[in-house]
Design a protein around this motif. Sequence first.
Motif, PDB file in Angstrom:
ATOM      1  N   MET A  13       0.764  -1.425  -0.539  1.00 41.51           N
ATOM      2  CA  MET A  13      -0.021   0.197   0.129  1.00 41.51           C
ATOM      3  C   MET A  13       0.721   1.217  -0.143  1.00 41.51           C
ATOM      4  N   VAL A  14       2.050   1.361   0.295  1.00 45.61           N
ATOM      5  CA  VAL A  14       2.373   2.679   0.600  1.00 45.61           C
ATOM      6  C   VAL A  14       4.350   2.101  -0.429  1.00 45.61           C
ATOM      7  N   TRP A  15       3.577   1.056  -1.951  1.00 41.92           N
ATOM      8  CA  TRP A  15       4.660   1.298  -3.229  1.00 41.92           C
ATOM      9  C   TRP A  15       5.717   0.094  -2.821  1.00 41.92           C
ATOM     10  N   LEU A  16       5.811  -0.038  -2.303  1.00 42.58           N
ATOM     11  CA  LEU A  16       6.509  -1.533  -2.396  1.00 42.58           C
ATOM     12  C   LEU A  16       6.274  -2.437  -2.873  1.00 42.58           C
ATOM     13  N   ARG A  17       6.836  -4.071  -3.373  1.00 44.15           N
ATOM     14  CA  ARG A  17       6.774  -4.652  -4.598  1.00 44.15           C
ATOM     15  C   ARG A  17       6.715  -5.878  -4.065  1.00 44.15           C
ATOM     16  N   PRO A  18       6.149  -6.032  -2.462  1.00 41.74           N
ATOM     17  CA  PRO A  18       7.125  -7.485  -1.993  1.00 41.74           C
ATOM     18  C   PRO A  18       6.256  -8.875  -2.852  1.00 41.74           C
ATOM     19  N   VAL A  19       6.676  -9.475  -2.453  1.00 44.03           N
ATOM     20  CA  VAL A  19       6.600 -11.417  -2.497  1.00 44.03           C
ATOM     21  C   VAL A  19       6.446 -11.715  -1.544  1.00 44.03           C
ATOM     22  N   CYS A  20       5.322 -12.057  -1.375  1.00 49.77           N
ATOM     23  CA  CYS A  20       4.749 -12.949  -0.194  1.00 49.77           C
ATOM     24  C   CYS A  20       4.854 -14.717  -0.890  1.00 49.77           C
ATOM     25  N   GLU A  21       5.210 -15.232   0.347  1.00 51.62           N
ATOM     26  CA  GLU A  21       5.482 -16.686  -0.075  1.00 51.62           C
ATOM     27  C   GLU A  21       5.301 -17.724   0.773  1.00 51.62           C
ATOM     28  N   PHE A  22       3.695 -18.386   0.675  1.00 48.53           N
ATOM     29  CA  PHE A  22       3.129 -19.292   1.219  1.00 48.53           C
ATOM     30  C   PHE A  22       3.849 -20.750   1.577  1.00 48.53           C
TER      31      PHE A  22
END
Length: 271
Positions: A13-22
């Motif tokens: 939401m603050v313009w980082l581009r996270p990759v969330c891994e399950f």
Amino acid sequence: QMGFTGIAVGAAMVWLRPVCEFMTFNFSMQAIDQVINSAAKTCYMSAGSIAVPVVFRGPNGASAGVAAQHSQCFAAWYGHCPGLKVVSPWSSEDAKGLLKASIRDDNPVVMLENELLYGVPFEMSEQAQSKDFVVPIGKAKIEREGTHVTLVSHSRPVGHCLEAAAVLAKEGVECEVINLRTIRPMDIEAVEASVIKTNHLVTVEGGWPQFGVGAEICARIMEGPAFNYLDAPAVRVTGADVPMPYAKILEDNCIPQVKDIIFAVKKTLNI
């Protein structure tokens, strides 16, 4: 799961581009409020002022010997939800190109990988190995040209479809195999164009039959211009409508096999 998924959504939401891994998408159930209510809906609810460019990735669908709680396909679950994009790679080219496209996309993307494909080698073209290679989200790929029947699939069952097509080719049946690559938005135009050519449709997926990806494809074909070109009812090949058993022989019978695809093709072609 809910904690680190919430952190990823907030960062996006603050313009980082996270990759969330399950570790497996079965565990995303613990975080589904963050994925659906926070990630998927925020752009719409903020009138487009808050984008959520996050990627949720991890193994999806049946693995081997991990029973009911770790063996389900979430393509239909997440494909049902507006605000998400959902991709499902089969080959190495798909995995590389779709992951890059997902990270660059300004919307939340669910990337459904398959654990059993992690150790499978695939040929990669020079183009696919370049650092600029991207597979566009929302575009299917014809993996094999054919004229008699259209096979539509995603993820690991694409390989089964190609194996079935090779067997059927020896009997004079030419299957066109479409690798969806993207579940949402679905490239229904590619499927329609193929069905208009072949006049027959078989969908193949590892998920359950009710309200599944195959059911959606069949409905879209029925509602669109390709319906009048069908010479036989569309046929779905799916996982069995039961929680995944632990016993191997029962597990094998719950997952679509090459023989099931061959049977479905012969059924729709009436041979």
